[in-house]
Design a protein around this motif. Structure first.
Motif, mmCIF file in Angstrom:
data_model
loop_
_atom_site.group_PDB
_atom_site.id
_atom_site.type_symbol
_atom_site.label_atom_id
_atom_site.label_comp_id
_atom_site.label_asym_id
_atom_site.label_seq_id
_atom_site.Cartn_x
_atom_site.Cartn_y
_atom_site.Cartn_z
ATOM 1 N N LEU A 21 0.825 -1.206 0.000
ATOM 2 C CA LEU A 21 0.000 0.000 0.000
ATOM 3 C C LEU A 21 0.860 1.258 0.000
ATOM 4 N N ARG A 22 1.938 1.253 0.790
ATOM 5 C CA ARG A 22 2.784 2.447 0.854
ATOM 6 C C ARG A 22 3.404 2.766 -0.506
ATOM 7 N N GLU A 23 3.702 1.712 -1.293
ATOM 8 C CA GLU A 23 4.268 1.925 -2.628
ATOM 9 C C GLU A 23 3.224 2.514 -3.562
ATOM 10 N N SER A 24 1.995 2.006 -3.454
ATOM 11 C CA SER A 24 0.907 2.513 -4.281
ATOM 12 C C SER A 24 0.605 3.973 -3.958
ATOM 13 N N VAL A 25 0.601 4.305 -2.670
ATOM 14 C CA VAL A 25 0.358 5.689 -2.255
ATOM 15 C C VAL A 25 1.483 6.591 -2.738
ATOM 16 N N TYR A 26 2.711 6.116 -2.613
ATOM 17 C CA TYR A 26 3.864 6.892 -3.091
ATOM 18 C C TYR A 26 3.739 7.192 -4.577
ATOM 19 N N GLU A 27 3.441 6.166 -5.376
ATOM 20 C CA GLU A 27 3.332 6.351 -6.825
ATOM 21 C C GLU A 27 2.196 7.303 -7.181
ATOM 22 N N THR A 28 1.092 7.199 -6.435
ATOM 23 C CA THR A 28 -0.051 8.070 -6.703
ATOM 24 C C THR A 28 0.296 9.527 -6.414
ATOM 25 N N GLU A 51 -7.971 10.993 3.282
ATOM 26 C CA GLU A 51 -9.387 10.936 2.902
ATOM 27 C C GLU A 51 -9.535 10.886 1.390
ATOM 28 N N ARG A 52 -8.719 11.666 0.691
ATOM 29 C CA ARG A 52 -8.799 11.719 -0.774
ATOM 30 C C ARG A 52 -8.420 10.384 -1.399
ATOM 31 N N LEU A 53 -7.431 9.697 -0.840
ATOM 32 C CA LEU A 53 -6.956 8.437 -1.410
ATOM 33 C C LEU A 53 -7.619 7.218 -0.775
ATOM 34 N N GLY A 54 -8.396 7.432 0.271
ATOM 35 C CA GLY A 54 -9.091 6.321 0.894
ATOM 36 C C GLY A 54 -8.183 5.381 1.663
ATOM 37 N N VAL A 55 -7.177 5.943 2.319
ATOM 38 C CA VAL A 55 -6.235 5.131 3.100
ATOM 39 C C VAL A 55 -6.057 5.777 4.472
ATOM 40 N N SER A 56 -5.290 5.094 5.336
ATOM 41 C CA SER A 56 -4.987 5.658 6.646
ATOM 42 C C SER A 56 -3.842 6.661 6.529
ATOM 43 N N ARG A 57 -3.543 7.325 7.629
ATOM 44 C CA ARG A 57 -2.477 8.328 7.602
ATOM 45 C C ARG A 57 -1.089 7.710 7.531
ATOM 46 N N GLN A 58 -0.932 6.460 8.002
ATOM 47 C CA GLN A 58 0.399 5.853 8.059
ATOM 48 C C GLN A 58 1.055 5.737 6.683
ATOM 49 N N PRO A 59 0.397 5.149 5.663
ATOM 50 C CA PRO A 59 1.054 5.095 4.351
ATOM 51 C C PRO A 59 1.272 6.476 3.741
ATOM 52 N N GLU A 62 4.470 7.706 5.377
ATOM 53 C CA GLU A 62 5.626 7.004 4.810
ATOM 54 C C GLU A 62 5.946 7.503 3.405
ATOM 55 N N ALA A 63 4.899 7.739 2.606
ATOM 56 C CA ALA A 63 5.109 8.222 1.244
ATOM 57 C C ALA A 63 5.702 9.629 1.245
ATOM 58 N N LEU A 64 5.212 10.476 2.136
ATOM 59 C CA LEU A 64 5.725 11.846 2.220
ATOM 60 C C LEU A 64 7.199 11.855 2.635
ATOM 61 N N GLN A 65 7.562 10.958 3.533
ATOM 62 C CA GLN A 65 8.959 10.874 3.955
ATOM 63 C C GLN A 65 9.837 10.466 2.778
ATOM 64 N N ARG A 66 9.382 9.491 2.020
ATOM 65 C CA ARG A 66 10.156 9.037 0.857
ATOM 66 C C ARG A 66 10.245 10.139 -0.200
ATOM 67 N N LEU A 67 9.145 10.830 -0.429
ATOM 68 C CA LEU A 67 9.153 11.932 -1.398
ATOM 69 C C LEU A 67 10.074 13.055 -0.938
ATOM 70 N N SER A 68 10.144 13.255 0.382
ATOM 71 C CA SER A 68 11.060 14.249 0.926
ATOM 72 C C SER A 68 12.510 13.831 0.689
ATOM 73 N N ASN A 69 12.797 12.548 0.907
ATOM 74 C CA ASN A 69 14.163 12.051 0.692
ATOM 75 C C ASN A 69 14.600 12.217 -0.758
ATOM 76 N N GLU A 70 13.644 12.156 -1.673
ATOM 77 C CA GLU A 70 13.952 12.245 -3.101
ATOM 78 C C GLU A 70 13.859 13.673 -3.629
ATOM 79 N N GLY A 71 13.495 14.619 -2.766
ATOM 80 C CA GLY A 71 13.479 16.016 -3.178
ATOM 81 C C GLY A 71 12.188 16.513 -3.794
ATOM 82 N N TRP A 72 11.129 15.707 -3.727
ATOM 83 C CA TRP A 72 9.850 16.139 -4.296
ATOM 84 C C TRP A 72 9.018 16.932 -3.289
#
Length: 243
Positions: A21-28, A51-59, A62-72
């Motif tokens: 799920l975290r990978e799917s959220v990241y890609e989205t 709420e927009r993606l229909g998931v919990s806050r945890q993924p 995690e996705a925001l942290q990864r996007l931060s690491n990559e500079g997005w």
């Protein structure tokens, strides 16, 4: 009766597991950013995204942290996450590197592209021109990326293709700002590059690609400056604290 070991050559490939799920959220989220549906400076509130993606806050976290690491994404303590707003120097460096990689790709493709590869390039160019007629900016951005990627593949240099691939998604993000303005000029330039590749003229293909990528680079800076001027009277981006 002794059992025989399984013949590995007869076994199917490993079962493909569902994407985490975290990978799917990241890609989205990355897709929303590269398409500029989440524009530079946008405040990314975890609750709203969940709420927009229909998931919990945890993924989302995690996705925001990864996007931060990559500079997005920029994570600001006490304020939350914001879509990264690149500086002029960042844009210049990336687009300059892109020009070098893709010019060499075009030069090499002129000596390696066969009939099938040339047919692919002409098909993508024609599709891009139809997208232009419809005014479909997202389609033009996607087809532009596909065409440039195909030229790089036709270079026959796997290392070059790998390096170009590493910057391709960021280039797509920058191109999203100028695709509509570049419009017909961009696809006419593509057609001339393809003609040079088809003629086997590597130096001409490289020259045309340099001019093409440089025109996109210049227009990006112009559009970015205009966008910043337009936003300067809006009071800046939101600075409310993350709840």
């Amino acid at each position: 009766m002794a059992s025989r070991p399984l013949d590995k050559n007869l076994l199917p490939t490993p079962v493909r597991r569902p994407v985490p799920l975290r990978e799917s959220v990241y890609e989205t989220l990355l897709e929303l950013i590269t398409l500029r549906r989440l524009p530079p400076g946008q405040h990314l509130v975890e609750n709203e995204l969940a709420e927009r993606l229909g998931v919990s806050r945890q993924p989302i976290r995690e996705a925001l942290q990864r996007l931060s690491n990559e500079g997005w994404v920029d994570l600001r303590p006490g304020y939350g996450a914001f879509v990264h707003r690149p500086s002029g120097d960042e844009a210049e460096q990336l687009l300059a590197v892109r020009g070098l990689l893709e010019s060499e790709s075009a030069r090499l493709a002129a000596g390696n592209a066969g009939d099938e590869g040339l047919a692919d390039l002409r098909r993508l160019c024609a599709a891009g021109e139809k997208g232009l007629e419809r005014g479909d900016t997202e389609e033009m951005v996607a087809l532009n990326a596909d065409l440039h990627r195909r030229i790089t593949e036709l270079s026959g240099n796997e290392v070059l293709a790998d390096l170009a691939g590493q910057v391709a998604r960021r280039v797509r993000w920058y191109h999203g700002l100028v695709a509509a303005q570049r419009g017909g000029d961009s696809w006419e330039e593509h057609a001339r590059i393809i003609d040079a590749i088809a003629a086997g003229d590597g130096e001409e293909a490289a020259r045309l690609m340099r001019e093409h990528t440089d025109a996109t680079r210049r227009m990006y800076h112009e559009q970015a400056a205009a966008t910043e001027d337009g936003e300067s009277g809006d009071g800046g981006e939101g600075q409310g604290r993350q709840e």
